[in-house]
Design a protein around this motif. Structure first.
Motif, PDB file in Angstrom:
ATOM      1  N   LEU A  65     -20.353  15.936 -12.245  1.00 53.11           N
ATOM      2  CA  LEU A  65     -19.415  15.062 -11.539  1.00 53.11           C
ATOM      3  C   LEU A  65     -18.689  14.120 -12.488  1.00 53.11           C
ATOM      4  CD1 LEU A  65     -21.491  14.156  -8.353  1.00 53.11           C
ATOM      5  CD2 LEU A  65     -19.590  15.765  -8.540  1.00 53.11           C
ATOM      6  N   ASP A  66     -19.082  14.123 -13.741  1.00 54.40           N
ATOM      7  CA  ASP A  66     -18.428  13.282 -14.750  1.00 54.40           C
ATOM      8  C   ASP A  66     -17.313  14.097 -15.407  1.00 54.40           C
ATOM      9  OD1 ASP A  66     -17.712  11.375 -16.547  1.00 54.40           O
ATOM     10  OD2 ASP A  66     -19.685  11.165 -17.477  1.00 54.40           O
ATOM     11  N   PHE A  67     -16.221  14.259 -14.687  1.00 53.32           N
ATOM     12  CA  PHE A  67     -15.150  15.148 -15.144  1.00 53.32           C
ATOM     13  C   PHE A  67     -14.501  14.687 -16.444  1.00 53.32           C
ATOM     14  CE2 PHE A  67     -15.264  15.830 -10.489  1.00 53.32           C
ATOM     15  CZ  PHE A  67     -15.621  17.163 -10.508  1.00 53.32           C
ATOM     16  N   ASP A  68     -14.542  13.397 -16.727  1.00 58.28           N
ATOM     17  CA  ASP A  68     -13.927  12.882 -17.957  1.00 58.28           C
ATOM     18  C   ASP A  68     -14.641  13.391 -19.207  1.00 58.28           C
ATOM     19  OD1 ASP A  68     -12.034  11.494 -16.523  1.00 58.28           O
ATOM     20  OD2 ASP A  68     -13.124   9.600 -16.557  1.00 58.28           O
ATOM     21  N   ASN A  69     -15.880  13.874 -19.053  1.00 56.08           N
ATOM     22  CA  ASN A  69     -16.643  14.337 -20.214  1.00 56.08           C
ATOM     23  C   ASN A  69     -16.577  15.844 -20.433  1.00 56.08           C
ATOM     24  OD1 ASN A  69     -17.610  11.974 -21.408  1.00 56.08           O
ATOM     25  ND2 ASN A  69     -19.295  11.811 -19.940  1.00 56.08           N
ATOM     26  N   TYR A  70     -15.814  16.545 -19.600  1.00 53.64           N
ATOM     27  CA  TYR A  70     -15.709  17.994 -19.777  1.00 53.64           C
ATOM     28  C   TYR A  70     -15.088  18.343 -21.126  1.00 53.64           C
ATOM     29  CZ  TYR A  70     -17.032  19.313 -15.002  1.00 53.64           C
ATOM     30  OH  TYR A  70     -17.720  19.547 -13.842  1.00 53.64           O
ATOM     31  N   GLY A  71     -14.060  17.603 -21.490  1.00 53.38           N
ATOM     32  CA  GLY A  71     -13.411  17.846 -22.778  1.00 53.38           C
ATOM     33  C   GLY A  71     -14.361  17.614 -23.938  1.00 53.38           C
ATOM     34  N   LYS A  72     -15.193  16.565 -23.840  1.00 55.51           N
ATOM     35  CA  LYS A  72     -16.164  16.280 -24.896  1.00 55.51           C
ATOM     36  C   LYS A  72     -17.189  17.401 -24.997  1.00 55.51           C
ATOM     37  CE  LYS A  72     -15.761  11.257 -24.341  1.00 55.51           C
ATOM     38  NZ  LYS A  72     -16.478  10.009 -23.951  1.00 55.51           N
ATOM     39  N   LEU A  73     -17.576  17.944 -23.849  1.00 59.25           N
ATOM     40  CA  LEU A  73     -18.530  19.056 -23.858  1.00 59.25           C
ATOM     41  C   LEU A  73     -17.939  20.253 -24.588  1.00 59.25           C
ATOM     42  CD1 LEU A  73     -21.173  20.407 -22.886  1.00 59.25           C
ATOM     43  CD2 LEU A  73     -19.951  21.017 -20.774  1.00 59.25           C
ATOM     44  N   PHE A  74     -16.705  20.576 -24.292  1.00 58.58           N
ATOM     45  CA  PHE A  74     -16.051  21.697 -24.967  1.00 58.58           C
ATOM     46  C   PHE A  74     -15.955  21.457 -26.469  1.00 58.58           C
ATOM     47  CE2 PHE A  74     -12.114  23.446 -26.765  1.00 58.58           C
ATOM     48  CZ  PHE A  74     -12.369  24.799 -26.610  1.00 58.58           C
ATOM     49  N   ILE A  81     -20.504  27.438 -31.535  1.00 61.29           N
ATOM     50  CA  ILE A  81     -20.679  28.811 -31.055  1.00 61.29           C
ATOM     51  C   ILE A  81     -19.362  29.581 -31.219  1.00 61.29           C
ATOM     52  CG2 ILE A  81     -22.495  28.174 -29.441  1.00 61.29           C
ATOM     53  CD1 ILE A  81     -20.453  28.261 -27.194  1.00 61.29           C
ATOM     54  N   PRO A  82     -19.450  30.884 -31.498  1.00 65.89           N
ATOM     55  CA  PRO A  82     -18.227  31.668 -31.692  1.00 65.89           C
ATOM     56  C   PRO A  82     -17.498  31.969 -30.386  1.00 65.89           C
ATOM     57  CG  PRO A  82     -20.152  33.078 -31.868  1.00 65.89           C
ATOM     58  CD  PRO A  82     -20.664  31.666 -31.769  1.00 65.89           C
ATOM     59  N   HIS A  83     -18.259  32.059 -29.281  1.00 65.62           N
ATOM     60  CA  HIS A  83     -17.673  32.437 -28.003  1.00 65.62           C
ATOM     61  C   HIS A  83     -18.708  32.221 -26.900  1.00 65.62           C
ATOM     62  CE1 HIS A  83     -19.585  36.180 -29.576  1.00 65.62           C
ATOM     63  NE2 HIS A  83     -20.123  36.154 -28.356  1.00 65.62           N
ATOM     64  N   LEU A  84     -18.311  32.494 -25.667  1.00 64.22           N
ATOM     65  CA  LEU A  84     -19.236  32.532 -24.531  1.00 64.22           C
ATOM     66  C   LEU A  84     -19.140  33.919 -23.894  1.00 64.22           C
ATOM     67  CD1 LEU A  84     -18.947  29.165 -22.506  1.00 64.22           C
ATOM     68  CD2 LEU A  84     -21.002  30.111 -23.579  1.00 64.22           C
ATOM     69  N   ASP A  85     -20.284  34.590 -23.785  1.00 63.49           N
ATOM     70  CA  ASP A  85     -20.302  35.897 -23.136  1.00 63.49           C
ATOM     71  C   ASP A  85     -20.435  35.788 -21.624  1.00 63.49           C
ATOM     72  OD1 ASP A  85     -20.410  37.888 -25.451  1.00 63.49           O
ATOM     73  OD2 ASP A  85     -22.035  36.511 -25.969  1.00 63.49           O
ATOM     74  N   GLY A  86     -20.872  34.633 -21.165  1.00 61.46           N
ATOM     75  CA  GLY A  86     -21.047  34.473 -19.726  1.00 61.46           C
ATOM     76  C   GLY A  86     -21.143  33.021 -19.324  1.00 61.46           C
ATOM     77  N   THR A 123     -15.012  26.157 -15.648  1.00 60.24           N
ATOM     78  CA  THR A 123     -14.473  27.460 -16.062  1.00 60.24           C
ATOM     79  C   THR A 123     -13.181  27.268 -16.838  1.00 60.24           C
ATOM     80  OG1 THR A 123     -15.454  28.575 -14.144  1.00 60.24           O
ATOM     81  CG2 THR A 123     -13.603  29.678 -15.228  1.00 60.24           C
ATOM     82  N   GLN A 124     -12.325  26.397 -16.345  1.00 59.80           N
ATOM     83  CA  GLN A 124     -11.048  26.149 -17.013  1.00 59.80           C
ATOM     84  C   GLN A 124     -11.248  25.615 -18.424  1.00 59.80           C
ATOM     85  OE1 GLN A 124      -8.537  22.515 -16.305  1.00 59.80           O
ATOM     86  NE2 GLN A 124      -7.279  23.960 -15.148  1.00 59.80           N
ATOM     87  N   ILE A 125     -12.151  24.635 -18.575  1.00 62.98           N
ATOM     88  CA  ILE A 125     -12.313  24.008 -19.880  1.00 62.98           C
ATOM     89  C   ILE A 125     -13.019  24.940 -20.863  1.00 62.98           C
ATOM     90  CG2 ILE A 125     -14.569  22.882 -19.619  1.00 62.98           C
ATOM     91  CD1 ILE A 125     -11.415  21.156 -20.956  1.00 62.98           C
ATOM     92  N   MET A 126     -13.864  25.857 -20.347  1.00 61.04           N
ATOM     93  CA  MET A 126     -14.581  26.794 -21.219  1.00 61.04           C
ATOM     94  C   MET A 126     -13.827  28.102 -21.442  1.00 61.04           C
ATOM     95  SD  MET A 126     -17.260  25.354 -22.347  1.00 61.04           S
ATOM     96  CE  MET A 126     -17.818  23.670 -22.027  1.00 61.04           C
ATOM     97  N   LEU A 127     -12.696  28.258 -20.802  1.00 60.32           N
ATOM     98  CA  LEU A 127     -11.963  29.518 -20.881  1.00 60.32           C
ATOM     99  C   LEU A 127     -11.625  29.940 -22.315  1.00 60.32           C
ATOM    100  CD1 LEU A 127     -11.049  31.699 -18.935  1.00 60.32           C
ATOM    101  CD2 LEU A 127      -8.797  30.589 -18.829  1.00 60.32           C
ATOM    102  N   PRO A 128     -11.239  29.023 -23.211  1.00 65.89           N
ATOM    103  CA  PRO A 128     -10.964  29.461 -24.586  1.00 65.89           C
ATOM    104  C   PRO A 128     -12.167  30.139 -25.246  1.00 65.89           C
ATOM    105  CG  PRO A 128     -10.044  27.287 -24.226  1.00 65.89           C
ATOM    106  CD  PRO A 128     -10.873  27.596 -23.015  1.00 65.89           C
ATOM    107  N   LEU A 129     -13.386  29.668 -24.956  1.00 64.55           N
ATOM    108  CA  LEU A 129     -14.587  30.290 -25.508  1.00 64.55           C
ATOM    109  C   LEU A 129     -14.882  31.614 -24.817  1.00 64.55           C
ATOM    110  CD1 LEU A 129     -16.916  27.177 -25.894  1.00 64.55           C
ATOM    111  CD2 LEU A 129     -15.850  28.500 -27.730  1.00 64.55           C
TER     112      LEU A 129
END
Length: 240
Positions: A65-74, A81-86, A123-129
């Motif tokens: 619920l802390d949407f402001d930290n999504y960017g920091k997580l990414f 990590i090189p990518h996300l498989d799932g 999903t949106q913020i992790m899409l590049p991975l």
């Protein structure tokens, strides 16, 4: 050798319930698990289960619920990590079932945010991975309200029903991409959420949360690569 060996998969709600079971199974199968959850003690248990089975786990205490930290997580992950498989969306919560005429606005908004806004924005913020992987799989967790009208579930039911459309929309917007989006209804299983919302139903009358793990693993595996933008029920997948 398991096809999940060395794959990198993020699981939300990994401190308890279905999320913890999925994360532990992936770790046992050789995946590198990124476990997100609010309960640090639960995350520690998840990590211990994974490491005891020989797997690897990165625990990330995180409030969805802390949407402001999504960017920091990414940003904290993109160079590690090189990518996300799932990406498996298992996080969820509801205190009690309440008729629409009595639900408070703050509770209504919270249910929409945790069950609809959060999985889509993560999903949106992790899409590049996810795009970096050869063929990533994103799994949204729905519930019986995906096809059944049930009273008293207010925004929880509304959000879960909308997830089917969300997965379909994501897929329509990426028709020729190797990554895929699906929604899985695990059905009723023994979780803390079940105990709070089905208090009159004995827990032994429903299967354990671990029983639906094979359905999640199927949707994360190459065997499900033709499943794209679908709304599926675990019971149907487990019959095969």
């Amino acid at each position: 050798m398991s096809e999940f060996k060395d794959r990198i998969i993020m699981v939300t709600g990994a401190s308890d319930g279905i999320g913890q079971q999925v994360a532990a199974a992936l770790g046992e199968a050789g995946a590198n698990v990124i476990a997100l959850g609010r309960n640090e003690e639960g995350l520690q248990q998840t990590m211990e289960r994974i490491e005891d089975s020989g797997g690897r786990c990165l625990c990330v205490p995180f409030d969805l619920l802390d949407f402001d930290n999504y960017g920091k997580l990414f940003l904290s992950l993109k160079d590690q990590i090189p990518h996300l498989d799932g990406l498996v969306h298992c996080a969820g919560s509801i205190d009690r079932c309440t008729p629409m005429q009595y639900v408070k606005s703050k509770d209504f908004r919270k249910m929409l945010d945790i069950h609809l806004t959060a999985p889509n924005m993560l999903t949106q913020i992790m899409l590049p991975l996810l795009k970096r992987a050869p063929a990533a799989s994103i799994v949204f967790t729905s519930c019986d309200m995906i096809k059944e009208d049930q009273a008293n579930w207010h925004a929880y039911g509304l959000a879960k029903r909308a997830l089917a459309y969300a997965a379909s929309m994501w897929q329509m917007e990426s028709p020729d991409k190797p990554y895929r989006f699906n929604t899985l209804n695990p059905g009723r299983v023994r979780t803390a959420l079940f105990k709070r919302t089905f208090g009159g139903e004995h827990p032994k009358m429903v299967p354990a949360s671990s029983s639906v793990v094979p359905a999640y693993l199927y949707l994360l595996s190459d065997a499900s690569k033709e499943q794209r933008g679908q709304s599926l029920h675990a019971a149907d997948l487990l019959k095969d």
